[in-house]
Scaffold this active site. Structure first.
Site, short mmCIF file in Angstrom:
data_model
loop_
_atom_site.label_atom_id
_atom_site.label_comp_id
_atom_site.label_asym_id
_atom_site.label_seq_id
_atom_site.Cartn_x
_atom_site.Cartn_y
_atom_site.Cartn_z
N GLU A 20 0.79 -1.37 -0.07
CA GLU A 20 0.06 0.01 -0.04
C GLU A 20 0.78 1.17 0.01
O GLU A 20 0.48 2.29 -0.68
CB GLU A 20 -1.03 0.23 1.27
CG GLU A 20 -2.20 -0.62 1.07
CD GLU A 20 -3.10 -0.15 0.17
OE1 GLU A 20 -2.79 -0.28 -1.15
OE2 GLU A 20 -4.23 0.41 0.57
N THR B 109 -5.67 8.79 -3.63
CA THR B 109 -5.62 8.77 -2.14
C THR B 109 -4.63 9.80 -1.59
O THR B 109 -4.61 10.38 -0.46
CB THR B 109 -5.24 7.44 -1.91
OG1 THR B 109 -6.42 6.68 -2.36
CG2 THR B 109 -5.23 7.13 -0.36
N1 HSE Z 1 -8.32 5.34 5.38
C1 HSE Z 1 -7.63 5.48 4.25
C2 HSE Z 1 -8.18 6.88 3.89
C3 HSE Z 1 -8.07 4.81 3.11
O1 HSE Z 1 -9.21 7.30 4.17
O2 HSE Z 1 -7.16 7.63 3.50
C4 HSE Z 1 -7.92 5.12 1.65
O3 HSE Z 1 -8.53 4.17 0.74
#
Ligand code: HSE
Length: 313
Positions: free
Chosen positions: A134, A187
């Protein structure tokens, strides 16, 4: 389990955060998901021979591709330098959508190489490698997509240091509707806009909701789950990146969703429902609504995937 020459696996999409549990809660979906095929070859080393469904976006270089990198990590960890592996990746979900696309590829790669080698590692032992995957894919090693994709169900990251992942009970009728509006929200960017400090009173509200949600899962109390599906910390900042967010929330409320919010880091949104029919109804309504605003979207309706990554025939 014996070593194999070929393996074909599926790893499911996921919806991270489960509305109020930023970076600690996630749910696995039955669809969509990614598939990976591995083939053992004579020449040592890892090569990616095919990627489909990515519109040419993903690198074929195994050092830069999360699947290739994860397969190499496992081979190095197990000191299996003798092995040659060819990888085929079939992307069956949109990239950068908030559906855990990179996590599904990462998990498919890890699960596949572990199966090919006769399962020397447990699923829990694969998780630290998934975090590294990731990190490579989106700059931060959060576990709330990879954990449910690997283990299935609803997962809680009780702690990152050391990593402790717990499977929570899944109420039988819990389902979700996910809409991916065709706008770009990477992201990395969606994490960078977040404030790093929170107001204590907002944190107190959030703790109450997370604890309420977990209790609701244990008690299978849909009303308690519904009251707890609120995010006072992350959503106010991120929702401005998502077109028609407030209008979609209003629609899902009118049509009886348990709760609504951002799926992962967006731009997908998720409505949790009691029953798959309700999820399908909401998916149709939201997609039709977005169409009236000239916004194309993908829609998914799913129950919660209980198994996580699996081997395909
Ligand atoms: N928890 C992470 C975020 C998930 O909200 O940035 C990203 O898919």
């Amino acid at each position: 389990m014996k070593e194999k020459d070929t393996v074909h696996v599926f790893a499911p999409a996921t919806s991270a955060n489960f509305i109020c549990g930023y970076d600690i809660l996630g749910v696995a979906l039955n669809e969509p998901g990614d598939e990976v095929r591995l083939k053992r070859v004579d020449k040592p080393g890892v090569t990616i021979t095919k990627i489909s469904g990515d519109n040419g976006l993903l690198p074929l270089d195994p050092d830069k591709n999360t699947v290739g990198a994860c397969v190499q990590m496992i081979l190095q960890h197990l000191k299996r330098h003798d092995i040659g592996i060819e990888i085929e990746l079939y992307k069956k979900m949109p990239i950068g959508s908030g559906l855990g696309s990179s996590a599904a590829s990462t998990i498919a790669g890890l699960f596949a190489i572990n199966r090919l080698l006769g399962e020397p590692l447990t699923k829990q032992e694969l998780l630290p490698f998934a975090l590294k995957g990731e990190e490579l894919a989106c700059g931060h090693g959060h576990a709330d997509n990879v954990a449910p994709s690997l283990l299935g169900g609803i997962t809680l990251i009780r702690s990152y240091h050391p990593l402790e992942v717990i499977n929570l009970p899944v109420p039988k009728e819990l389902c979700c509707s996910i809409i991916f509006p065709h706008v770009e929200v990477p992201t990395r960017a969606a994490r960078q806009i977040l404030r790093t400090k929170v107001e204590l009173k907002n944190a107190v509200t959030q703790w109450g909701n997370i604890a309420g949600l977990v209790t609701g899962l244990f008690l299978e109390d849909y009303d308690l789950i519904s009251r707890s599906l609120q995010d006072d910390l992350i959503e106010p900042t991120r929702s401005i990146l998502i077109p028609e967010f407030d209008a979609m929330r209003q629609i899902t409320k009118e049509f009886g969703a348990l709760g609504f919010g951002i799926s992962g880091s967006g731009p997908s949104v998720v409505a949790f429902t009691k029953g798959l029919e309700k999820a399908k109804e909401i998916t149709n309504i939201l997609q039709s609504f977005l169409k009236t605003k000239n916004i194309e979207s993908n829609g998914y309706s799913s129950s919660i995937n209980a198994h996580g990554a699996t081997e395909l025939p």
